[in-house]
Design an enzyme around this catalytic site. Structure first.
Site, mmCIF file in Angstrom:
data_model
loop_
_atom_site.group_PDB
_atom_site.id
_atom_site.type_symbol
_atom_site.label_atom_id
_atom_site.label_comp_id
_atom_site.label_asym_id
_atom_site.label_seq_id
_atom_site.Cartn_x
_atom_site.Cartn_y
_atom_site.Cartn_z
ATOM 1 N N LYS A 124 -28.788 14.002 -17.639
ATOM 2 C CA LYS A 124 -27.609 13.548 -18.393
ATOM 3 C C LYS A 124 -26.426 13.499 -17.454
ATOM 4 O O LYS A 124 -26.407 14.212 -16.446
ATOM 5 C CB LYS A 124 -27.307 14.537 -19.524
ATOM 6 C CG LYS A 124 -26.519 13.934 -20.662
ATOM 7 C CD LYS A 124 -27.404 13.200 -21.626
ATOM 8 C CE LYS A 124 -26.632 12.430 -22.664
ATOM 9 N NZ LYS A 124 -27.533 11.936 -23.725
ATOM 10 N N ASP A 164 -24.304 6.731 -23.798
ATOM 11 C CA ASP A 164 -24.186 7.794 -24.808
ATOM 12 C C ASP A 164 -22.799 7.566 -25.411
ATOM 13 O O ASP A 164 -22.294 6.432 -25.331
ATOM 14 C CB ASP A 164 -24.335 9.182 -24.136
ATOM 15 C CG ASP A 164 -24.505 10.318 -25.142
ATOM 16 O OD1 ASP A 164 -25.631 10.549 -25.587
ATOM 17 O OD2 ASP A 164 -23.499 10.972 -25.505
ATOM 18 N N ASN A 238 -22.426 3.192 -32.427
ATOM 19 C CA ASN A 238 -23.705 2.525 -32.286
ATOM 20 C C ASN A 238 -24.823 3.181 -33.108
ATOM 21 O O ASN A 238 -25.608 2.511 -33.778
ATOM 22 C CB ASN A 238 -24.037 2.532 -30.783
ATOM 23 C CG ASN A 238 -25.394 2.010 -30.502
ATOM 24 O OD1 ASN A 238 -26.305 2.779 -30.269
ATOM 25 N ND2 ASN A 238 -25.561 0.715 -30.576
HETATM 26 O O1 2IT Z 1 -29.126 11.096 -26.184
HETATM 27 C C1 2IT Z 1 -29.863 10.157 -25.843
HETATM 28 O O2 2IT Z 1 -31.086 10.216 -25.967
HETATM 29 C C2 2IT Z 1 -29.233 8.950 -25.294
HETATM 30 N N1 2IT Z 1 -28.016 8.903 -25.211
HETATM 31 C C3 2IT Z 1 -30.068 7.810 -24.809
HETATM 32 C C4 2IT Z 1 -30.581 8.093 -23.443
HETATM 33 C C5 2IT Z 1 -31.325 6.945 -22.774
HETATM 34 O O3 2IT Z 1 -31.660 7.128 -21.602
HETATM 35 O O4 2IT Z 1 -31.555 5.919 -23.393
#
Ligand code: 2IT
Length: 444
Positions: A124, A164, A238
């Protein structure tokens, strides 16, 4: 396995990182039984190894606003675990972002990505940059500066970021443009890309759609479905948008959305052009929902959260810890039968405990919202194969993945009385695959 001892050590090493410690405790408490039944995990130090990120990059992001003033933000990428695939997880741009929040999200992502059945590790990243009120050019300059550092960490087989909170198609475009300029490679290094340059159909809707496919499976265990159900949703971005679309398609009625300014209660139901309007609210860059009340004449409750309305189903779709113990009690008193986190760690530990004690159908984020990253995985597959699947094909694969995640939660979370503890089920199923992969690969 002594959870308290592990947590005391973890707190010493990561002082004050409350969100990370909260996420770690939940997983550890869920996996005690499987760890005790499989001594090879403790022998190989799997627990200590899985709660420490592989590496973290923290960097300065300097950028200039439209008036020529210089701003400095912090940028981060946490590469948590790559036992089953390249690091994978979103970037969050929000003033609340700090190391604790990104470590909690990266840690959750390990188990979530494992649940998807696709080969993706956990990571992340993000920044304390606040997109609210910024011009397009300012967002572009920020993204370009962010990528000048992030480029060192990522690659299509190394680490694949996505969006995100605060990072959508526009930001992914600016980030990708700079990555491409720096590396001269047009590869699948980010997901959530535009459709004309490697993106996947259904990715924008995927987190919300996947969440509702999971909810459908949960309801099915009780012989129920979404038809005629009243649904309270938080957030308006979203994730909330995709969830609202699918709830309405399956015959449910969405009565709330929310923002930092308060919540909208629309008794008539939020459907059709009212759902489209959520996109306008988001594009306005103001982070508020109040304008909905002027547009459609619905109630606006200032500075309140939607969990006080009467509903059958509650779906946190905004951010972590957005539904607390008192909210949980209100929901139950109002007859709510199902709560599913489409946001990451949307409920506080107190709220989760109340839901489990009252035998509600409760779905944790790492299972319920895994459809987003799963569809990112499908985008990576399409990029590798250099083809594009049609929307129906992506949607069908997403649906299948969510059914499989639900089945894995039931397999590992069902107790003797037949109640499914999805928290336990998701944590055990997610953990086992990663832990076994780590065992196979030695001490690294
Ligand atoms: O929290 C999540 O799973 C996302 N923000 C998507 C992460 C992604 O790599 O698509």
């Amino acid at each position: 396995m002594n959870v308290e001892k592990i947590m005391t050590d973890l707190e010493k090493k990561n002082p004050g990182e409350k969100e990370f410690l909260q996420a770690a405790r939940e997983v550890l408490e869920s996996i005690v039984e499987v760890v005790e039944a499989n001594p090879q995990f403790e022998d190989a130090g799997i627990i200590e190894r899985i709660i420490e990120p592989d590496r973290t990059l923290i960097f300065k992001v300097p950028w200039t606003d439209d008036k020529g003033k210089i701003h400095i933000n912090k940028g981060y990428r946490v590469q948590f675990n790559n036992a089953i695939g390249p690091y994978k997880g979103g970037l969050r741009f929000h003033p609340s972002v700090n190391l604790s929040i990104l470590k909690f999200l990266g840690f959750e992502q390990i188990f979530k990505n494992s649940l998807t059945t696709l080969p993706m590790g956990g990571g992340k990243g993000g920044s304390d940059f606040d997109p609210k009120g910024k011009s397009n050019a300012e967002v572009m300059r920020f993204c370009q500066s962010f990528m000048l550092e992030l480029v060192r960490m990522i690659g299509p087989e190394t680490d694949v970021p996505a969006g995100d909170i605060g990072v959508g198609g526009r930001e992914i475009g600016f980030l990708y443009g700079m990555y491409k300029k720096l590396t001269r490679e047009h590869v699948g290094v980010l997901t959530g890309k535009g459709l004309n340059w490697g993106g996947s159909l259904v990715r924008p809707e995927a987190t919300g759609f996947g969440g509702i496919y999971f909810v459908e499976e949960m309801l099915k265990t009780k012989g129920l479905n979404l038809k005629g159900k009243t649904v309270a949703i938080s957030g308006f971005g979203n994730v909330a948008w995709g969830a609202a679309l699918k709830v309405v398609e399956l015959g449910g009625k969405v009565v709330t959305i929310s923002g930092p300014d308060g919540y909208i209660y629309d008794k008539e139901g939020i459907s059709g052009k009212k759902i489209d309007y959520m996109l306008e609210l988001r594009a306005s860059n103001q982070d508020i929902v109040k304008p909905y009340s002027y547009e459609f004449g619905a109630e606006f409750h200032e500075k309140k959260r939607p969990w006080e309305v009467k509903c059958d189903i509650a779906l946190p779709c905004a951010t972590q810890n957005e539904l607390g113990g008192d909210d949980a009690k209100k929901l139950i008193a109002n007859g709510c039968i199902l709560v599913a986190e489409i946001s990451n760690m949307g409920c506080t530990p107190e709220a989760v405990e109340i839901f489990l004690k009252n035998k509600l159908l409760f779905g944790p984020g790492k299972a319920v919202n895994a459809g987003g990253v799963a569809t990112s995985g499908l985008e990576m597959t399409q990029n590798s194969m250099k083809i594009n699947w049609g929307a129906a094909e992506v949607d069908q694969r997403l649906h299948e993945i969510m059914k499989n995640i639900h089945a894995a939660c039931v397999q590992h979370g069902k107790n003797k009385e037949g109640y499914v503890n999805y928290v336990k089920g998701a944590n055990i199923a997610g953990f086992l695959k990663v832990a076994n992969a780590m065992l196979d690969q030695g001490i690294v």
